[in-house]
Design a protein around this motif. Structure first.
Motif, PDB file in Angstrom:
ATOM      1  N   ARG A 271       7.673  -6.287  12.874  1.00  0.00           N
ATOM      2  CA  ARG A 271       6.471  -5.833  13.585  1.00  0.00           C
ATOM      3  C   ARG A 271       5.540  -5.037  12.681  1.00  0.00           C
ATOM      4  N   ILE A 272       6.106  -4.278  11.768  1.00  0.00           N
ATOM      5  CA  ILE A 272       5.265  -3.481  10.864  1.00  0.00           C
ATOM      6  C   ILE A 272       4.352  -4.393  10.054  1.00  0.00           C
ATOM      7  N   PHE A 273       4.929  -5.449   9.494  1.00  0.00           N
ATOM      8  CA  PHE A 273       4.135  -6.348   8.662  1.00  0.00           C
ATOM      9  C   PHE A 273       3.166  -7.188   9.494  1.00  0.00           C
ATOM     10  N   THR A 274       3.600  -7.641  10.678  1.00  0.00           N
ATOM     11  CA  THR A 274       2.689  -8.415  11.518  1.00  0.00           C
ATOM     12  C   THR A 274       1.533  -7.561  12.027  1.00  0.00           C
ATOM     13  N   PRO A 416      -1.818 -26.519   3.599  1.00  0.00           N
ATOM     14  CA  PRO A 416      -2.377 -26.375   4.948  1.00  0.00           C
ATOM     15  C   PRO A 416      -1.950 -25.094   5.645  1.00  0.00           C
ATOM     16  N   PHE A 417      -0.983 -24.363   5.073  1.00  0.00           N
ATOM     17  CA  PHE A 417      -0.595 -23.055   5.610  1.00  0.00           C
ATOM     18  C   PHE A 417      -1.339 -21.954   4.853  1.00  0.00           C
ATOM     19  N   LEU A 418      -2.589 -22.236   4.511  1.00  0.00           N
ATOM     20  CA  LEU A 418      -3.382 -21.344   3.666  1.00  0.00           C
ATOM     21  C   LEU A 418      -3.667 -19.995   4.314  1.00  0.00           C
ATOM     22  N   GLY A 419      -3.412 -19.887   5.618  1.00  0.00           N
ATOM     23  CA  GLY A 419      -3.659 -18.614   6.286  1.00  0.00           C
ATOM     24  C   GLY A 419      -2.947 -17.460   5.609  1.00  0.00           C
ATOM     25  N   ALA A 476       0.824  -9.565   3.157  1.00  0.00           N
ATOM     26  CA  ALA A 476       0.476 -10.968   2.898  1.00  0.00           C
ATOM     27  C   ALA A 476       1.435 -11.594   1.888  1.00  0.00           C
ATOM     28  N   ILE A 477       1.802 -10.852   0.851  1.00  0.00           N
ATOM     29  CA  ILE A 477       2.743 -11.375  -0.152  1.00  0.00           C
ATOM     30  C   ILE A 477       4.100 -11.654   0.493  1.00  0.00           C
ATOM     31  N   ARG A 478       4.525 -10.762   1.376  1.00  0.00           N
ATOM     32  CA  ARG A 478       5.804 -10.983   2.079  1.00  0.00           C
ATOM     33  C   ARG A 478       5.745 -12.258   2.919  1.00  0.00           C
ATOM     34  N   LEU A 479       4.625 -12.470   3.617  1.00  0.00           N
ATOM     35  CA  LEU A 479       4.489 -13.651   4.458  1.00  0.00           C
ATOM     36  C   LEU A 479       4.473 -14.925   3.616  1.00  0.00           C
ATOM     37  N   ILE A 480       3.822 -14.880   2.461  1.00  0.00           N
ATOM     38  CA  ILE A 480       3.789 -16.033   1.561  1.00  0.00           C
ATOM     39  C   ILE A 480       5.208 -16.378   1.090  1.00  0.00           C
TER      40      ILE A 480
END
Length: 493
Positions: A271-274, A416-419, A476-480
């Motif tokens: 939740r912190i990162f989102t 395509p997951f460029l978000g 963002a880096i974590r999500l990537i």
């Protein structure tokens, strides 16, 4: 096509002589002679060659004459400037705010934040963005010049190194936004196809390729930002179509659906990162990262008219965004998808109309965010001769803009997951450009006129948004890293 330079628009010696000889005539003939001298003036450029005559549009001259001033521009440009009324610029801003991205805010903002934080966040982000953009608008005329590009303004205040850094940050940001628009357009096309045939024959990369081609065709026919004009009306119509359809179908689903779950999904660490990612999306929702370039198209008085356009954007222009975002979350709770039209139920033809409208509006919106790159390419490498629809200028756009959008389309199809990458780009560029630089540049320019409390406020903004930028970059880096193990190149999402 209008090409102006940073030099003061003064007549050379031969033009001065003509004006002097004309002064012995009546006052009306003198005014006529001065107008003719200005309209047919030829200015030398740095390369030692003369180019096409400097032609100031009548609208520019009339507006400047009313105020007793002539616009002095920071650099030459191949694009038309200073001709648009404030409401046209307002619609340019609204087109960016209510692009097809709004169909994802229920899932990307409200789901991670919930009702209270999401609602407060949208309103607070609007207020802060309005304030930061107003600061930037008031810096458009600094040092006796209009700075028609963000990098020009930064270079004037900080020097050459900051000019280059601002240029890099801005164009990386806009490139990623343009690529995201092509992905959005591809998703809308694929969703339309899936409504009629769910056989999986048409995959997302194919739809992205078609979208890139159509975006390129549009770019060939629209030479500069001011030329959008009637297309802004179509953009508004398309936006209203998919927003109204999504709103009505979500309302119908919400009335008949059982109780929804509005709890914030994920573990405490997730939740912190989102939440940080959602804050970055809040900033992205309202800001273009190219306000000086948009302001360059507005008629004098530029600051007053730009503030009108900004108030238009952040009041009436933001209402559709709020309506579809809140309604989508109310109807589907934390199961809301990142593309709201995938959630709604209704007649096929209505959903197809909404998806096609989202596709067409995306084509127009992309042109707005690509216009700074087009302006750079046209000014630096264009011929500077003839009108915008002269054969050689059209062919130049086909080759150069076509090449640029080909790269955009290829990146969109491969990733395509460029978000995820857009979140990183927003952290590294949107936060600095919109909030950090705007407040710090205002401090630099107005430091002798600000009180201690005002200076402290601006420094608080600089430090606070710098910290948010760092936090958003980490998230963002974590999500990537997480998504890189899930998706593959040319994925059919």
């Amino acid at each position: 096509m209008v090409r102006l330079t940073s030099r003061q628009i003064d007549a050379p010696p031969h033009a001065s002589a003509q004006a002097a000889s004309a002064s012995s005539s009546s006052s009306s003939s003198c005014a006529t002679q001065e107008t003719e001298d200005l309209l047919h003036l030829r200015l030398p450029f740095d390369d030692g060659h003369e180019r096409a005559p400097l032609l100031l549009p009548t609208k520019i001259m009339d507006a400047a004459d009313e105020k007793g001033e002539r616009p002095d521009l920071s650099e030459d440009t191949a694009h038309q400037i200073s001709v648009d009324p404030w409401y046209q610029v307002g619609f340019v801003l609204i087109t960016g705010v209510n692009s097809a991205y709004v169909l994802g805010y229920s899932g990307s903002i409200m789901v991670p934040l919930g009702w209270i934080a999401g609602t407060c966040g949208l309103l607070l982000a609007a207020a802060i963005s309005m304030y930061a953009n107003a600061l930037l608008a008031r810096l458009h005329e600094v040092g006796g010049k209009r700075h028609i590009r963000y990098r020009d303004l930064a270079g004037h205040i900080y020097g050459r190194k900051m000019y280059a850094l601002t240029w890099a940050l801005q164009y990386v940001n806009l490139f990623m936004i343009n690529t995201g628009f092509i992905i959005l357009a591809g998703q809308a096309l694929k969703a339309t196809y899936a409504l009629f045939r769910d056989d999986g024959a048409v995959k997302l990369p194919y739809c992205i390729a078609i979208s890139g081609f159509i975006c390129a065709l549009f770019a060939f026919g629209i030479p500069y930002l001011s030329a959008l004009r009637v297309w802004l009306g179509f953009s508004t119509l398309f936006s209203l179509i998919y927003i109204v359809i999504a709103f009505v179908l979500s309302l119908r689903d919400g009335i008949t659906a059982p109780a929804r779950d509005y709890s914030i999904p994920g573990s405490r660490g997730t939740r912190i990162f989102t939440t940080i990612g959602a804050v970055a999306d809040l900033v992205f929702a309202y800001n273009t990262g190219m306000l000086p370039e948009i302001q360059a198209t507005i008629r004098p008085p530029v600051v007053k008219n730009m503030e009108k356009a900004l108030w238009f954007q952040f009041t009436a222009g933001s209402l559709p965004l709020y309506a579809v975002t809140f309604m989508g979350y109310w109807a589907y709770g934390n199961s809301t998808s990142s593309y709201l039209l995938n959630n709604v139920r209704g007649p096929v033809w209505i959903k197809a109309t909404a998806n096609l409208s989202a596709f067409l509006q995306t084509v127009i919106a992309l042109h707005i965010f690509a216009s700074p790159m087009y302006e750079f390419l046209d000014t630096k490498y264009g011929s500077g001769r003839g009108g915008p629809f002269a054969f050689h200028n059209v062919m130049f756009r086909v080759l150069v803009r076509g090449g640029y959008l080909t790269v955009n389309t290829l990146v969109a199809a491969v990733l395509p997951f460029l978000g995820d990458f857009m979140s990183l780009t927003g952290a590294l560029s949107t936060f600095p450009l919109t909030f950090v630089l705007a407040n710090h540049m205002y401090l630099m320019v107005k430091r002798h006129k600000l009180s201690a409390i005002q200076k402290s406020w601006h420094w608080l903004n600089v430090i606070g948004f710098s910290g948010l930028a760092v936090a958003a970059a980490v998230a963002a880096i974590r999500l990537i890293m997480l998504d890189s193990s899930t998706y593959h190149f040319f994925a059919d999402l």
